[in-house]
Scaffold this active site. Structure first.
Site, mmCIF file in Angstrom:
data_model
loop_
_atom_site.group_PDB
_atom_site.id
_atom_site.type_symbol
_atom_site.label_atom_id
_atom_site.label_comp_id
_atom_site.label_asym_id
_atom_site.label_seq_id
_atom_site.Cartn_x
_atom_site.Cartn_y
_atom_site.Cartn_z
ATOM 1 N N GLU A 54 -9.181 1.503 -5.277
ATOM 2 C CA GLU A 54 -7.896 1.333 -5.118
ATOM 3 C C GLU A 54 -7.975 2.875 -6.534
ATOM 4 O O GLU A 54 -6.578 3.571 -6.444
ATOM 5 C CB GLU A 54 -7.040 -0.030 -6.408
ATOM 6 N N TYR A 137 -0.120 -2.070 -10.206
ATOM 7 C CA TYR A 137 -0.312 -2.337 -9.010
ATOM 8 C C TYR A 137 -1.936 -2.189 -8.572
ATOM 9 O O TYR A 137 -2.545 -3.384 -7.996
ATOM 10 C CB TYR A 137 -0.439 -0.615 -8.766
ATOM 11 N N ASP A 155 2.818 -0.600 -3.486
ATOM 12 C CA ASP A 155 2.637 1.142 -3.758
ATOM 13 C C ASP A 155 3.705 2.113 -2.750
ATOM 14 O O ASP A 155 4.776 1.034 -2.973
ATOM 15 C CB ASP A 155 0.964 1.837 -3.484
#
Length: 375
Positions: A54, A137, A155
């Site tokens: 990520e 996020y 996202d």
């Protein structure tokens, strides 16, 4: 396979029903992407793998990230290994992936996980948010994907899905709270990890920015943008102002053995800790460079300007480098806090893509201009 519906198509039938995560998950069970950081169906993902992927995927494509992810795991197979690594090694391994603050935050976060949590990632979003370099996020993504908690990461791909699904007329970035609320309402509490990854896959492969494949989308019936034929209208965005321009001169000092003079940038600021070719300050004045730039040269030499420019675009500004080159005897000693590095050792340096462009431009510039000599 059904053909995608053209973005210009119009529909007479209104959107029907409410979006249901079950439809999305049924689609995902068949069409899920196979990615190196993604656990097989029925298995829980490794939190370290989710964290690493990520962070790497922020503002970077899956295709670009895959080889870096594999190389990092091979070199640092656990968060404890990453935490123990020297920052310079992490930056060197990251070189070429861009947005280098991510690498520094990756390293800081790994150390915090080891120091505060004994090398085990916390599961809840609040504890994840308290770690350096992890924003809303990433915290939601780790919580959902690695621990199957009902978190709703949003996202760019998911923003596009949600704004089209609900025809959100508010422009980004102001619309972000509305989008998060709508995404959370849609999240499956039975399979939150799969739901998060399904939303990511849907945006990446079906609900794409251009020519979305609406005929293949599990959310086609309730999608308001599809019903109106206005898919490409969403998400609405505030028009960005042009990026300011900066300019500088890079001094490429090359010894007869091919070694190039390099130095390490300061510990704070843009490209902190990274390796660079010595240069003038990056002037914020429109395309200008400092007066008497030779005063910034790393050592006295016969400097000549190479034709052409090296241009690089950062998040907040664009930079143009003119490259001055000097050829030096092999016996030349590097000034203090600098070093001569042979091309074969470039990969061991934390060279950002900008500096790799400068090196490629300078080393290829065998045909020098007739610019006046300086030094």
């Amino acid at each position: 396979m059904l053909s995608p519906i053209p973005p210009s198509a119009s529909f007479s039938a209104p959107a029907t029903g409410a979006p249901d995560s079950a439809d999305l998950l049924a689609w995902y069970d068949i069409h899920r992407r196979t990615l190196p950081w993604r656990a097989p169906p029925g298995h829980r993902a490794d939190p370290y793998h989710v964290f690493l992927s990520e962070i790497m995927l922020q503002q970077t494509t899956v295709k670009a990230v895959i080889p870096y992810f594999g190389a990092f795991l091979h070199r640092w197979p656990s968060v404890a290994h990453l935490a123990a690594a020297p920052l310079e090694n992490v930056l060197s391994a990251w070189a070429g992936l861009g947005y280098y603050a991510r690498a520094r935050n990756l390293h800081k976060c790994a150390q915090a996980v080891v120091e505060r949590h004994g090398g085990l990632f916390p599961a809840d979003e609040a504890s994840l948010l308290a770690l350096p370099g992890i924003g809303p996020y990433t915290a939601a993504a780790i919580s959902a994907i690695a621990f199957d908690l009902p978190s709703s990461p949003v996202d760019g791909n998911i923003e596009r899905v949600i704004t089209r699904l609900h025809a959100v007329e508010e422009a980004l970035p102001k619309a972000k709270p509305t989008i998060r609320t709508l995404a959370a309402a849609l999240t499956s509490h039975a399979r939150p990890g799969d739901h998060a990854q399904a939303m990511m896959d849907l945006g990446a492969t079906i609900c794409t920015p251009k020519s979305p494949a609406c005929a293949l989308c599990p959310f086609a019936p309730p999608c308001q943008a599809r019903a109106a034929g206005t898919m490409q209208r969403y998400p609405l965005k505030v028009k960005k102002a042009p990026k300011p321009e900066r300019a500088a001169i890079a001094f490429l000092a090359m010894r007869e053995d091919g070694a190039v003079l390099l130095r390490t940038r300061p510990k704070k600021g843009l490209l902190a800790h990274m390796t660079e070719v010595p240069a003038t300050p990056w002037s914020a004045a429109e395309g200008s460079i400092p007066e008497a730039p030779e005063a910034f040269a790393p050592l006295p030499a016969q400097w000549r300007a190479l034709p052409g420019m090296v241009r690089h675009v950062f998040t907040h500004f664009a930079l143009e480098f003119t490259v001055w080159r000097a050829e030096l005897p092999q016996s030349t000693i590097a000034p203090q806090d600098m070093r001569f590095v042979l091309p074969r050792d470039f990969d061991s340096e934390a060279l950002p893509s900008l500096m790799r462009k400068v090196l490629a431009h300078g080393r290829a510039g065998a045909q020098l201009t007739d610019a006046p000599r300086r030094g």
